[in-house]
Scaffold this active site. Structure first.
Site, PDB file in Angstrom:
ATOM      1  N   ASP A 195      -7.143   1.578  -1.307  1.00  0.00           N
ATOM      2  CA  ASP A 195      -5.995   0.543  -1.620  1.00  0.00           C
ATOM      3  C   ASP A 195      -5.888  -0.202  -0.180  1.00  0.00           C
ATOM      4  OD1 ASP A 195      -4.081  -0.902  -2.781  1.00  0.00           O
ATOM      5  OD2 ASP A 195      -2.558   0.744  -2.194  1.00  0.00           O
ATOM      6  N   ASP A 229      -4.595  -7.725  -1.465  1.00  0.00           N
ATOM      7  CA  ASP A 229      -3.992  -6.576  -2.067  1.00  0.00           C
ATOM      8  C   ASP A 229      -5.324  -6.213  -2.965  1.00  0.00           C
ATOM      9  OD1 ASP A 229      -2.864  -4.522  -3.228  1.00  0.00           O
ATOM     10  OD2 ASP A 229      -1.533  -5.534  -4.507  1.00  0.00           O
TER      11      ASP A 229
END
Lengths: 426, 31
Positions: free
Chosen positions: A335, A133
């Protein structure tokens, strides 16, 4: 014909479909501190096997929207706080801010369209497969004895008592204070031990001891005293992973904690649901390839996200008529945990209509959750789709792979893999 | 904000030079 080759992908439809077999060809051959990255829904994911119920594409997209909503709220909230502190807000923006709905839950959603990487923690090291992440900072894993609650994970839980190098971090340490910026929550204290808590936008959470132990990325890339969360109470959309690896910019992220060796430099390739050979590599040991094009980060915006400047988009060789200010007003982050690219509403509408003009030969199919441009390609084995490229600040043009243009839910529902935000700049 | 998601990042080599404040893109990153 030359125009077709330049501006269109002609491909076998099967190249967009998930594969049922895992056949890595370069595993172990990449140099440096490199680890394999797998798609949690792909054929090389052990988390996707052993009778696990696979998420449907609709579920994946629903969770993706939850992640996007929470990212939007987090950025908006931080900007709102900055505006309030500096009192420089214009009347126009003040009116907009007054309409902001702040999230009930802080942090960002995990989502389920995740990629997984395996690292080792402890002495002797235990391998842990963690969600990859770039949108969060703290690395954590579920720990025995799971005082309150742990979800089911594929690997054994990390047991601190079995590691000779494990220790809890004191409440009075600077590192403990740093949890506020890394997690958005003030740390707690229990018997002088620092307690972390991180909550994500979909109500997923992890809470436990803030600890340090040996981190092993590869046999030659070992870090003593790596600080991470040793979760004793964990619930949420983490699949069967052992936790999460935080690759954002905060001082407590793995990027910052390994900076002395890797100089905050890392790279990755995310494989398709069909492909293999994804990697996460720390450092620039072999030197950047000359073919890498760079765009500057915009890192001053108060969050740990990675902001970049999009200047324009081309579809089928045609530059969309979009003012760069549209992207600049909204801002853009990159992201690893968001599945579908979100564009300002006006930009998406422009991209969609241009894409549809190039795809009129194919029959349409129903929408797939947030994807509203879908085709039924049941009668085709080979298709031709317009290339899509992004132009970033720094004269950086990126042509997307066909797998980055279309998302398949079977051959009868193949969709343009983009979505619009509800508003251009709020 | 816009978000450049992971579907669009597939197969690209994505380079984060955080200290140098720049992001790199290359092709064939998974091959």
């Amino acid at each position: 014909r030359k125009n077709m080759e330049s501006h269109f992908h002609t491909l076998q439809l099967t190249s967009l479909l998930p594969s049922s077999s895992c056949n890595p060809t370069t595993k172990g051959k990449r140099g440096g501190a490199s680890m394999e990255v797998v798609n949690s829904h792909g054929p090389c994911s052990k988390l996707n096997q052993e009778g696990a119920k696979a998420s449907s594409m609709t579920e994946i997209l629903a969770h993706d929207q939850a992640r996007v909503d929470s990212i939007q709220a987090r950025v908006t909230t931080q900007n709102y706080d900055l505006f309030r502190k500096k009192d420089k807000i214009s009347n126009k923006n003040r009116a907009k801010d007054s309409k902001v709905n702040l999230p009930v839950q802080p942090g960002i959603s995990i989502g389920t369209g995740n990629y997984i990487v395996t690292i080792g923690i402890g002495t002797p090291k235990k391998d842990l497969s963690l969600i990859f992440d770039t949108g969060s900072d703290l690395t954590w894993t579920q720990c025995q004895p799971c005082v309150k609650s742990c979800y089911a994970q594929l690997q054994p839980f990390f047991d601190p008592s079995s590691s000779s190098t494990y220790s809890n971090i004191s409440c009075t340490s600077t590192a403990c204070s740093g949890l506020k910026s890394a997690t958005g929550n003030n740390p707690g204290c229990s018997s002088s031990n620092c307690i972390y808590g991180i909550q994500y936008g979909d109500s997923s959470f992890s809470l436990g001891f803030f600890a340090k132990d040996k981190l092993t990325l590869t046999p030659t890339d070992v870090f003593d005293g790596f600080m991470f969360g040793c979760g004793q109470n964990n619930r949420g959309l983490f699949g069967k992973t052992a936790g999460l690896i935080g690759l954002a910019r905060d001082p407590l992220s793995i990027v910052s904690q390994t900076a002395a060796k890797f100089e905050k430099y890392f790279s990755y390739c995310l494989p398709t649901r069909r492909g293999t050979n994804g990697h996460l590599t720390f450092g620039n040991k072999n030197g950047a390839k000359s073919t890498i094009q760079f765009t500057p980060f915009t890192l001053s915006q108060g969050t740990s996200f990675y902001f970049v400047d999009v200047l324009g988009i081309s579809v089928g060789g045609k530059a969309l008529s979009i003012s760069p200010m549209l992207f600049k007003n909204a801002g853009t982050i990159i992201d690893s945990g968001t599945v579908i690219t979100r564009l300002p509403s006006t930009a998406y509408n422009n991209l969609r209509s241009t894409f549809q003009q190039f795809m009129t030969r194919y029959p349409r199919a129903p929408n797939l959750s947030l994807l509203d441009t879908c085709y039924n390609l049941s009668n085709y084995t080979s298709i031709s789709i317009p290339k899509i490229s992004f132009n970033f600040n720094g004269n950086t043009n990126v042509n997307l792979d066909p797998n980055g243009i279309l998302l398949t839910n079977g051959v009868s529902q193949v969709c343009l893999a983009f979505a619009g935000n509800g508003d251009d700049d709020s | 904000i816009g978000i450049f998601g992971n579907v669009q990042q597939q197969t690209l080599e994505i380079v984060y030079d955080v200290a140098g404040e720049k992001l790199g893109f290359g092709y064939g990153g998974c091959s």
